[in-house]
Design an enzyme around this catalytic site. Structure first.
Site, PDB file in Angstrom:
ATOM      1  N   ASP A  13       0.831  -1.209   0.000  1.00 17.54           N
ATOM      2  CA  ASP A  13       0.000   0.000   0.000  1.00 17.54           C
ATOM      3  C   ASP A  13       0.869   1.264   0.000  1.00 17.54           C
ATOM      4  OD1 ASP A  13      -2.350   1.402  -0.024  1.00 17.54           O
ATOM      5  OD2 ASP A  13      -2.809   1.119   2.109  1.00 17.54           O
ATOM      6  N   ASN A  15       1.329   3.443  -2.891  1.00  5.61           N
ATOM      7  CA  ASN A  15       1.887   3.877  -4.180  1.00  5.61           C
ATOM      8  C   ASN A  15       1.423   5.272  -4.585  1.00  5.61           C
ATOM      9  OD1 ASN A  15       2.931   1.337  -4.287  1.00  5.61           O
ATOM     10  ND2 ASN A  15       1.611   0.602  -5.940  1.00  5.61           N
ATOM     11  N   GLY A  16       0.116   5.511  -4.410  1.00  7.57           N
ATOM     12  CA  GLY A  16      -0.453   6.790  -4.826  1.00  7.57           C
ATOM     13  C   GLY A  16       0.117   7.949  -4.026  1.00  7.57           C
ATOM     14  N   ARG A  26      -0.457   9.051  -9.924  1.00  7.23           N
ATOM     15  CA  ARG A  26      -0.473   7.818  -9.122  1.00  7.23           C
ATOM     16  C   ARG A  26       0.251   6.652  -9.803  1.00  7.23           C
ATOM     17  NH1 ARG A  26      -3.986   7.358  -4.989  1.00  7.23           N
ATOM     18  NH2 ARG A  26      -4.268   5.165  -5.460  1.00  7.23           N
ATOM     19  N   HIS A  30       2.777   3.263  -8.866  1.00 13.32           N
ATOM     20  CA  HIS A  30       2.566   1.846  -9.186  1.00 13.32           C
ATOM     21  C   HIS A  30       3.781   1.281  -9.921  1.00 13.32           C
ATOM     22  CE1 HIS A  30      -1.397   2.335  -7.693  1.00 13.32           C
ATOM     23  NE2 HIS A  30      -1.917   2.943  -8.750  1.00 13.32           N
ATOM     24  N   SER A  58      -7.591  -5.507  -5.026  1.00 14.36           N
ATOM     25  CA  SER A  58      -8.721  -6.056  -4.276  1.00 14.36           C
ATOM     26  C   SER A  58      -9.997  -5.969  -5.110  1.00 14.36           C
ATOM     27  CB  SER A  58      -8.901  -5.289  -2.965  1.00 14.36           C
ATOM     28  OG  SER A  58      -9.397  -3.991  -3.218  1.00 14.36           O
ATOM     29  N   GLU A  60     -12.514  -4.498  -4.171  1.00 20.14           N
ATOM     30  CA  GLU A  60     -12.953  -3.108  -3.984  1.00 20.14           C
ATOM     31  C   GLU A  60     -12.188  -2.143  -4.896  1.00 20.14           C
ATOM     32  OE1 GLU A  60     -12.264  -5.223  -1.419  1.00 20.14           O
ATOM     33  OE2 GLU A  60     -14.318  -5.495  -0.701  1.00 20.14           O
ATOM     34  N   ARG A  64     -12.205   2.037  -8.358  1.00 19.00           N
ATOM     35  CA  ARG A  64     -11.359   3.208  -8.633  1.00 19.00           C
ATOM     36  C   ARG A  64     -11.681   3.739 -10.039  1.00 19.00           C
ATOM     37  NH1 ARG A  64      -5.399   2.378  -5.901  1.00 19.00           N
ATOM     38  NH2 ARG A  64      -6.176   1.857  -3.830  1.00 19.00           N
ATOM     39  N   LEU A 124      10.483 -21.127  -4.713  1.00 20.24           N
ATOM     40  CA  LEU A 124       9.591 -20.143  -4.079  1.00 20.24           C
ATOM     41  C   LEU A 124       8.255 -20.164  -4.804  1.00 20.24           C
ATOM     42  CD1 LEU A 124       9.067 -17.478  -2.329  1.00 20.24           C
ATOM     43  CD2 LEU A 124       9.936 -16.221  -4.300  1.00 20.24           C
ATOM     44  N   ILE A 186      -7.075  -4.527   7.659  1.00 19.14           N
ATOM     45  CA  ILE A 186      -6.941  -5.746   6.848  1.00 19.14           C
ATOM     46  C   ILE A 186      -7.502  -5.540   5.432  1.00 19.14           C
ATOM     47  CG2 ILE A 186      -9.077  -6.796   7.755  1.00 19.14           C
ATOM     48  CD1 ILE A 186      -5.973  -8.896   7.426  1.00 19.14           C
TER      49      ILE A 186
HETATM   50  C1  IPE Z   1      -5.513  -2.601  -0.070  1.00 15.72           C
HETATM   51  O1  IPE Z   1      -5.144  -1.294  -0.327  1.00 15.72           O
HETATM   52  C2  IPE Z   1      -5.518  -3.399  -1.336  1.00 15.72           C
HETATM   53  C3  IPE Z   1      -4.218  -3.610  -1.957  1.00 15.72           C
HETATM   54  C4  IPE Z   1      -3.067  -3.242  -1.479  1.00 15.72           C
HETATM   55  C5  IPE Z   1      -4.259  -4.315  -3.218  1.00 15.72           C
HETATM   56  P1  IPE Z   1      -6.242  -0.144  -0.523  1.00 15.72           P
HETATM   57  O2  IPE Z   1      -5.492   1.111  -0.725  1.00 15.72           O
HETATM   58  O3  IPE Z   1      -7.187  -0.533  -1.592  1.00 15.72           O
HETATM   59  O4  IPE Z   1      -7.006  -0.202   0.886  1.00 15.72           O
HETATM   60  P2  IPE Z   1      -7.847   0.898   1.654  1.00 15.72           P
HETATM   61  O5  IPE Z   1      -8.879   1.422   0.702  1.00 15.72           O
HETATM   62  O6  IPE Z   1      -6.911   1.970   2.078  1.00 15.72           O
HETATM   63  O7  IPE Z   1      -8.430   0.159   2.818  1.00 15.72           O
HETATM   64  C1  IPE Z   2      -1.406   0.266  -3.440  1.00 19.99           C
HETATM   65  O1  IPE Z   2      -1.245   1.643  -3.488  1.00 19.99           O
HETATM   66  C2  IPE Z   2      -1.732  -0.330  -4.786  1.00 19.99           C
HETATM   67  C3  IPE Z   2      -3.113  -0.798  -4.916  1.00 19.99           C
HETATM   68  C4  IPE Z   2      -4.023  -0.785  -3.994  1.00 19.99           C
HETATM   69  C5  IPE Z   2      -3.502  -1.336  -6.207  1.00 19.99           C
HETATM   70  P1  IPE Z   2      -2.477   2.637  -3.522  1.00 19.99           P
HETATM   71  O2  IPE Z   2      -2.861   2.845  -4.955  1.00 19.99           O
HETATM   72  O3  IPE Z   2      -3.570   2.168  -2.646  1.00 19.99           O
HETATM   73  O4  IPE Z   2      -1.833   3.958  -2.962  1.00 19.99           O
HETATM   74  P2  IPE Z   2      -2.420   4.928  -1.839  1.00 19.99           P
HETATM   75  O5  IPE Z   2      -2.823   4.076  -0.693  1.00 19.99           O
HETATM   76  O6  IPE Z   2      -3.573   5.635  -2.460  1.00 19.99           O
HETATM   77  O7  IPE Z   2      -1.300   5.832  -1.500  1.00 19.99           O
HETATM   78 MG    MG Z   3      -4.019   2.409  -0.663  1.00 21.00          MG
END
Ligand code: IPE
Ligand code: IPE
Ligand code: MG
Length: 232
Positions: A13, A15-16, A26, A30, A58, A60, A64, A124, A186
């Protein structure tokens, strides 16, 4: 060495936010996150960790903006294809788990080909959770169970009997779940399988999480005392 985790799982988590802090889009985050995947995979091969699983997308995350979803899917397809040679060379097995029916058919074909070709690799096992959610997994397992067992068989089913209907059938539960970026939740990840996992939260954003950060997490894990509800 006997305390080394067998299965390490990562919620990748941040990246953005990492990209935003650098005044970038963003997707820049990634792209750099892919380099962290490579670094962590290398560390697992070097250190003898048998299972590495990564929460990459995910259920969810489909909510996006379409553009980000498309870029992410393309990026993942490319990143996995680019690693193919490396997987063969290092005896890495790839498994992609999640709601595959939602993935683009071309991407599915590419992934299926890599999964088949690497299926007998034993150094692995790298599991990429794509279009995955814990609740979805438990629901699809319940449906599969109901469709394949009689009422009497269901009555007699125990925990490990149910395990085999989850998409993770045959894979040991994660010993350690790492989450980067400072979030402490989680997010619908391995709800069933993570029942007794150790958690490690770090403020480091995923694109900055490389071998030293990974090894620090492993070290912290090895100092934990796992009791499984018993008295020690
Ligand atoms: C969780 O990260 C899913 C992945 C890392 C693939 P999210 O960025 O989607 O989670 P929330 O929305 O902050 O809970
Ligand atoms: C994790 O980084 C990658 C995915 C969930 C696909 P995010 O894209 O959730 O980055 P933030 O959490 O918005 O910084
Ligand atoms: Mg995130």
């Amino acid at each position: 060495m006997d305390r080394l985790p067998q299965h390490v799982s990562i919620i990748m988590d941040g990246n953005g936010r990492w990209a935003k802090a650098r005044g970038q889009e963003r997707v820049f985050g990634h792209r750099n996150g892919v380099l962290s995947v490579r670094a962590v995979t290398e560390a697992c091969v070097e250190d003898g960790i048998r299972y590495l699983s990564l929460y990459a997308f995910s259920e969810e995350n489909w909510n996006r903006p379409k553009e980000e979803v498309n870029t992410l899917m393309q990026l993942m397809g490319k990143a996995i294809s680019d690693e193919f040679e490396n997987m063969v060379r290092n005896r890495i097995r790839l498994m992609v788990l999640g709601n595959r029916s939602r993935l683009d058919p071309m991407l599915n074909d590419t992934l299926a080909h890599i999964e088949e070709t690497t299926a007998s690799n034993d150094k692995l096992t790298m599991i990429v959770f794509l279009s995955y959610s814990g609740k979805w997994d438990i629901l699809q397992a319940a449906k599969k169970m109901a469709a394949s067992l009689s009422a009497e068989e269901i009555e007699e089913l125990d925990i490990s009997g149910f395990d085999r209907f989850l998409v993770t059938a045959g894979i040991p539960d994660p010993d350690l779940i790492i989450r980067t970026s400072g979030e402490q939740r989680i997010s619908n990840y391995l709800l069933w399988q993570g029942a007794y996992s150790e958690f490690y939260f770090t403020p480091v954003m995923w694109p900055d999480f490389r071998k030293p950060e990974f090894r620090q997490a492993i070290k912290a894990y090895m100092e934990r005392d796992r009791r499984y509800g018993k008295v020690k």
